[in-house]
Design an enzyme around this catalytic site. Structure first.
Site, PDB file in Angstrom:
ATOM      1  N   GLY A 137       0.731  -1.289   0.019  1.00 31.58           N
ATOM      2  CA  GLY A 137      -0.126  -0.015   0.022  1.00 31.58           C
ATOM      3  C   GLY A 137       0.906   1.355   0.199  1.00 31.58           C
ATOM      4  N   GLU A 178      -6.883  -0.204   1.575  1.00 32.87           N
ATOM      5  CA  GLU A 178      -7.171  -1.129   2.593  1.00 32.87           C
ATOM      6  C   GLU A 178      -6.188  -2.219   2.951  1.00 32.87           C
ATOM      7  OE1 GLU A 178     -10.223  -1.100   4.095  1.00 32.87           O
ATOM      8  OE2 GLU A 178     -11.269   0.246   2.858  1.00 32.87           O
ATOM      9  N   CYS A 180      -7.697  -9.795   7.561  1.00 29.20           N
ATOM     10  CA  CYS A 180      -6.966  -8.439   7.719  1.00 29.20           C
ATOM     11  C   CYS A 180      -7.642  -8.294   9.279  1.00 29.20           C
ATOM     12  CB  CYS A 180      -7.458  -7.230   6.824  1.00 29.20           C
ATOM     13  SG  CYS A 180      -9.076  -7.488   6.463  1.00 29.20           S
TER      14      CYS A 180
END
Ligand code: NAD
Length: 504
Positions: free
Chosen positions: A243, A260, A294
């Protein structure tokens, strides 16, 4: 197995790209099931030139799709939801075959896709803009929300279909087209979903490139998505280092992103809480999807007065975890996604012991076909050791004691990730403190239910290194549209704002 694959349009060899027509002349990869190491099918990646063509088609499709009235776009999403309902069992089995989560979780994942379609159909008539009073006489201020463009959806292996649907159902009613780059570990489910969307779009007579697909490596196809200005929004789900890379590249071209990223879920167990609720919530949160969510529970922060008994009860549950073929209803835990994930778990266990933690149980490689099975690991730690602060994407749970709730909240917040958290307590003062500005710093903060298993109705995402993005329900749709503010003058004269005069 062949029957399931065929019913979803998966052949022995499949092209990995779709932009109105199927293409893919790049490297071929054989997809192997973590359940038993069996080859499922082969997928050919798209080349950079093919990717360019797919993106061009997606961008072209946007020019007409954005002009379709939103409730009409909603009808397409309704039909996509119906198609998913019809194919729920087969798609869930494919999810299980390809990434190894239990079939009951696979069914739950497809149900989530159906739910977000239903949500998006309603949303297609509720893309509300505000009107505001103007400070000028006979003027009006208003906001409208317009379609944004091509949404690049980059997804992780662990929710191989749900994350696509969260983004796609919302993006479609918002008037955007989507271009999906799935994880290279789960390309078959991506092809199956894209075929379902293609069927629906063709039946309606719309351009099927509205739902495009480009399977390939993150370092080439992913970076093409990150850097191409034709992709208006990059919705990236994956690791924190990934990310950081994606966010940096998209930001440099002033594109938009939804990030995310990784989590490090914790549950605070108060001595004033219901311990049965705590045990069940924590157990499912930690071993569900074999610890590869996650939102998985990775840390338990338990009041010192009940710490030892709670740890013992948890260990007893851990010891009798039914592990095996995830298609069998009798198993609660299937394999990890690949043998590399097993190595990651074993390395983390060695590290936690070297750092002063104590292994309570589990953490063994099981001699089952495919080489991806382990027993879930439980470790007792004094606090957030360096390894505890990392997201080890495997079933390892760290249990630590606390004395005061303030200390527990500091432990909960004392990591770089900020996705999911929970407290188990029957004391309202404790739960309210946990939910207050002095409490959890996560995007998700639950009371008397665990860290995982979010519902689609709420906005999903987290703070700090989890990336700050929100998708799915609530008003997360706003990230998929551009906002236009208008001042409208119906006075027949010119009047400037802030009282500025203009003498001519
Ligand atoms: P990963 O980071 O290895 O891969 C995610 C995706 O990024 C894949 O599609 C991959 O091909 C792609 N990618 C790799 N390099 C890229 C690049 N240069 N540009 C663009 N894309 C690139 O993650 P994973 O192992 O598949 O998934 C596990 C991680 O995902 C965990 O950290 C987990 O917490 C996180 N995750 C987060 C959420 C959330 O909603 N917060 C949901 C699911 C998973």
């Amino acid at each position: 197995m062949r029957e399931i694959l065929r019913s979803l349009g998966i052949e022995d060899v499949n092209a990995g790209g779709f932009g109105g027509a199927w293409t893919g002349s790049g490297k071929a990869q054989t997809v192997v099931s973590p359940i038993n190491g069996e080859a499922l099918a082969t997928v050919t990646n798209v080349t950079p030139a093919e990717f360019d063509g797919i993106l061009a088609r997606s961008h072209e499709a946007f020019q007409t799709w954005k002009l379709v009235p939103a409730p009409k776009r909603g009808e397409v999403v309704k039909a996509l939801g119906d198609e998913l309902r019809r194919n729920k069992a087969a798609l869930a089995e494919l999810v299980t075959l390809e990434m190894g989560k239990t079939l009951r979780e696979g069914l739950g994942e497809v149900q989530e896709m159906i739910d977000i379609c239903d949500f998006a159909v309603g949303l297609s008539r509720q893309l509300y803009g505000l009107t505001m009073p103007s400070e000028r006489r006979q003027h009006r201020l208003q906001e409208q929300w317009h379609p944004l463009g091509v949404v690049g959806i980059i997804t992780a292996f662990n929710f191989p279909v749900a994350v696509w649907s969260w983004n796609t159902a919302i993006a479609l009613v918002c008037g955007d087209t989507v271009l999906w780059k799935p994880s290279s570990k789960t390309p078959l489910t991506a092809i199956a979903c894209t075929k379902l969307a293609e069927k629906v779009l063709r039946e309606f007579g719309y351009d099927p490139a509205i739902c495009s697909l480009a399977i390939g490596r993150g370092s080439d196809i992913g970076d093409l998505i990150n850097t191409d200005p034709r992709v208006a929004l990059v919705s990236y789900t994956g690791s924190i280092p990934g990310g950081r890379h994606v966010g940096g590249l998209v930001q440099q071209r002033f594109g938009r992103h939804i990030l995310e990223l990784g989590g490090n879920g914790a549950v605070i167990v108060s001595e004033k809480g219901n311990l049965d609720i705590a045990l069940r919530s924590i157990y499912f949160g930690a071993i569900g999807t074999a610890g590869q969510r996650c939102t998985s529970t990775r840390r338990v922060i338990v009041h010192r007065s009940i710490h030892d008994t709670f740890l013992a009860r948890l260990a007893e549950l851990y010891d009798r975890t039914p592990i095996g073929d995830p298609r069998g209803d009798e198993h609660l835990m299937g394999p990890l996604v690949d043998p590399g994930a097993v190595d990651t778990l074993l390395a983390a266990m060695a590290t936690v012991q070297a750092e002063g933690g104590r292994l309570v149980c589990g953490g063994e490689r099981l001699p089952l076909p495919g080489g991806c099975y382990v027993t879930p690991a439980l470790a007792s730690v004094p606090g957030n050791l360096p390894i505890v602060q990392e997201e080890t994407f495997a079933p390892i749970l760290y249990v630590m004691p606390y004395d005061t709730l303030e200390e527990a909240i500091a432990l909960q917040n004392g990591v770089t990730q900020g996705l999911s958290s929970a407290i188990i307590t029957d004391d309202q003062r404790e739960s309210e403190l946990f939910l207050s500005a002095a409490g959890s710093d996560c995007g998700i903060a639950n009371v008397n239910t665990g860290t995982s298993g979010a519902e689609i109705g709420g906005a999903f995402g987290g703070e700090k290194e989890t990336g700050g993005g929100r998708e799915s329900g609530s008003d997360a749709w706003k990230a998929y549209m551009r906002r236009q503010t208008s001042a409208i003058n119906f006075s027949g004269r010119v009047e400037l704002a802030q009282g500025i005069t203009l003498e001519l």
